[in-house]
Design an enzyme around this catalytic site. Structure first.
Site, short mmCIF file in Angstrom:
data_model
loop_
_atom_site.label_atom_id
_atom_site.label_comp_id
_atom_site.label_asym_id
_atom_site.label_seq_id
_atom_site.Cartn_x
_atom_site.Cartn_y
_atom_site.Cartn_z
N ARG A 57 0.84 -1.22 0.00
CA ARG A 57 0.00 0.00 0.00
C ARG A 57 0.87 1.25 0.00
NH1 ARG A 57 -2.03 1.97 4.45
NH2 ARG A 57 -2.36 -0.05 5.43
N TYR A 110 -16.86 13.47 -16.76
CA TYR A 110 -17.33 12.10 -16.59
C TYR A 110 -18.34 12.05 -15.42
CZ TYR A 110 -17.27 7.25 -15.09
OH TYR A 110 -17.64 6.00 -14.68
N LYS A 207 -8.40 2.97 -19.59
CA LYS A 207 -8.74 3.24 -20.98
C LYS A 207 -7.53 2.98 -21.88
CE LYS A 207 -12.66 4.29 -19.16
NZ LYS A 207 -12.56 5.09 -18.00
N1 LCS Z 1 -11.93 10.26 -16.05
C1 LCS Z 1 -12.51 10.09 -17.25
C2 LCS Z 1 -12.34 11.13 -18.31
C3 LCS Z 1 -13.25 8.95 -17.50
O1 LCS Z 1 -13.79 8.78 -18.71
C4 LCS Z 1 -13.40 7.99 -16.46
C5 LCS Z 1 -14.20 6.75 -16.67
C6 LCS Z 1 -12.79 8.22 -15.23
C7 LCS Z 1 -12.05 9.37 -15.06
C8 LCS Z 1 -12.89 7.23 -14.11
O2 LCS Z 1 -12.06 6.15 -14.41
P1 LCS Z 1 -12.26 4.67 -13.81
O3 LCS Z 1 -12.41 4.81 -12.34
O4 LCS Z 1 -13.48 4.11 -14.44
O5 LCS Z 1 -11.00 3.98 -14.21
N2 LCS Z 1 -14.99 6.76 -17.81
C9 LCS Z 1 -15.85 5.86 -18.18
C10 LCS Z 1 -16.66 5.95 -19.32
O6 LCS Z 1 -16.74 6.94 -20.06
N3 LCS Z 1 -17.34 4.85 -19.45
O7 LCS Z 1 -17.09 3.96 -18.43
C11 LCS Z 1 -16.11 4.55 -17.53
#
Ligand code: LCS
Length: 392
Positions: A57, A110, A207
């Protein structure tokens, strides 16, 4: 020497340290804890007198390799890997805000970032004002004596609005605020916000960075001071760290980021041009299209427009759903940046945390669809879109 390499080389080599076995690929260090030679060494590691690993951690060799690589790619002094993109966003905000503070953010972000800012932070006495980040006067007017942070994504999830990073960094500096930019849609290969004067970059590494749809992860990149604060105050005590196995998968994914991003952009440009000419499509949002938001910043702020496109069909939610249900190759799924092409309906999916009124204000209509253009043959993708469009 290493810093002179181009990014296409750095995605493969940056951050790598030769290991004692001689293995080309860094071995995965899947261990929760680390053994001290003696009690004194344990004491010295905890007090910070001696560098070294203690407990995963607090740090781990595999995670550290990912952090070194991402710091090089973003041109940052340091990076902190997190257990999700939301852990990256929340860690960056929580490390820099406290009760009574105020944050100015873009009104389209988001959906979970929106609910973090408008619901969770509010519970801890942190207020937010949401404005259109295209309107620089509106940003300046929203700043109060208690404002500490400016936050935006560019391009925006879901409708790909692009904001001027130089201008946002200048406002932040003028008012002594910390600027945070979510660079998920671009990756450092297409855009490096720190080089425009932004203070902290956050990513959903779920992503493009990982790129294979099999990991949830995040990363924050910035100064040593900021990253130290995020690691030692927020991640240590709130615990949103990344698993070493997931860090190892992202290191593997990153090696192909340059070739993947090139293909995503090539495919998306063709798909955006196809959609823009279709008579059942009323609007296409893609920074690579002439006249679209961000087109003027291609080549300066952003190398290319990326792999995500938003568009509107004639009709409302029902037509959008019919269209989605007729697609055979595009999977109906949230997320983006995977090899597979995906489609989702922001108003009922990723941005359902917004009220109907907030969605309208943020430009997220009932007929807005978002696609993540994958790595398949672009001819097959366009054929799939054409068939589904013909059926509505
Ligand atoms: N920032 C952006 C620009 C995102 O598109 C997402 C998730 C996050 C932060 C959060 O990331 P995660 O915790 O999911 O790794 N975006 C998503 C979307 O557009 N569709 O599903 C998840």
């Amino acid at each position: 020497m290493q810093n002179k390499w181009r990014l296409a080389t750095q995605v493969i080599h940056a951050g790598h340290i030769n290991n004692s076995s001689g293995a080309l690929v860094s071995p995965l260090c899947q261990s929760a804890t680390f053994v001290f030679d003696n009690a004194e060494q344990g004491q010295d590691r905890f007090s910070g007198e001696q560098a070294g690993y203690i407990y995963t951690r607090l740090g781990n060799p595999t995670t550290a390799e990912l952090e070194r690589k991402m710091a090089v790619l973003e041109g940052a002094e340091a990076a902190a890997a997190t257990g999700s993109g939301m852990a990256a966003v929340s860690s960056a905000l929580l490390a820099n805000l406290q009760q009574g503070d105020h944050l100015v953010a873009s009104k389209a972000v988001y959906g979970c970032t929106f609910s973090l800012m408008t619901s969770q932070l509010l519970r801890f006495g942190i207020a937010v004002t949401l404005v259109d980040f295209n309107d620089l006067t509106a940003i300046s007017n929203a700043i109060k004596p208690t404002t500490k942070v400016l936050f935006c994504e560019t391009p925006v999830n879901p409708h790909l609005d692009v904001f001027d990073l130089d201008a946002i960094a200048a406002i932040a500096k003028l008012h002594h605020l910390l600027s945070i930019v979510d660079n998920t849609f671009m990756t450092p290969l297409l855009q490096q916000p720190l080089s425009h004067g932004i203070d902290l970059v956050v990513h959903s590494a779920t992503k493009y960075l990982n790129g294979h749809g099999d990991v949830i992860a995040g990363i924050v990149c910035g100064s040593h001071e900021q990253i130290e604060k995020i690691k030692c105050e927020i991640l240590k005590d709130l615990g949103g760290v990344l698993s070493p196995h997931d860090a190892w998968l992202i290191l593997r994914g990153l090696k192909t980021l340059d070739v993947r991003i090139t293909r995503h952009c090539d495919n998306a440009e063709q798909v955006a041009n196809y959609l823009a000419k279709h008579d059942k499509v009323t609007q296409v949002y893609y920074p690579g299209l002439k006249g679209g938001s961000g087109y003027g910043l291609i080549g300066s702020q952003m190398k290319r427009a990326g792999g995500v496109i938003a568009f509107e069909l004639k009709g409302g939610r029902e037509t959008s759903f019919t269209f989605m249900n007729r697609l055979r190759l595009f999977a109906i799924a949230v997320s983006l940046g995977d090899a597979e092409s995906l489609i989702q309906h922001p108003a009922s999916m990723t941005h359902s945390a917004y009220s109907a009124q907030e969605r309208t204000s943020a430009g997220i209509g009932e007929n807005l669809l978002r696609i993540s253009v994958g790595l398949e043959s672009v001819d097959d993708l366009i054929a799939d879109l054409a068939t589904a469009l013909a059926l509505i």
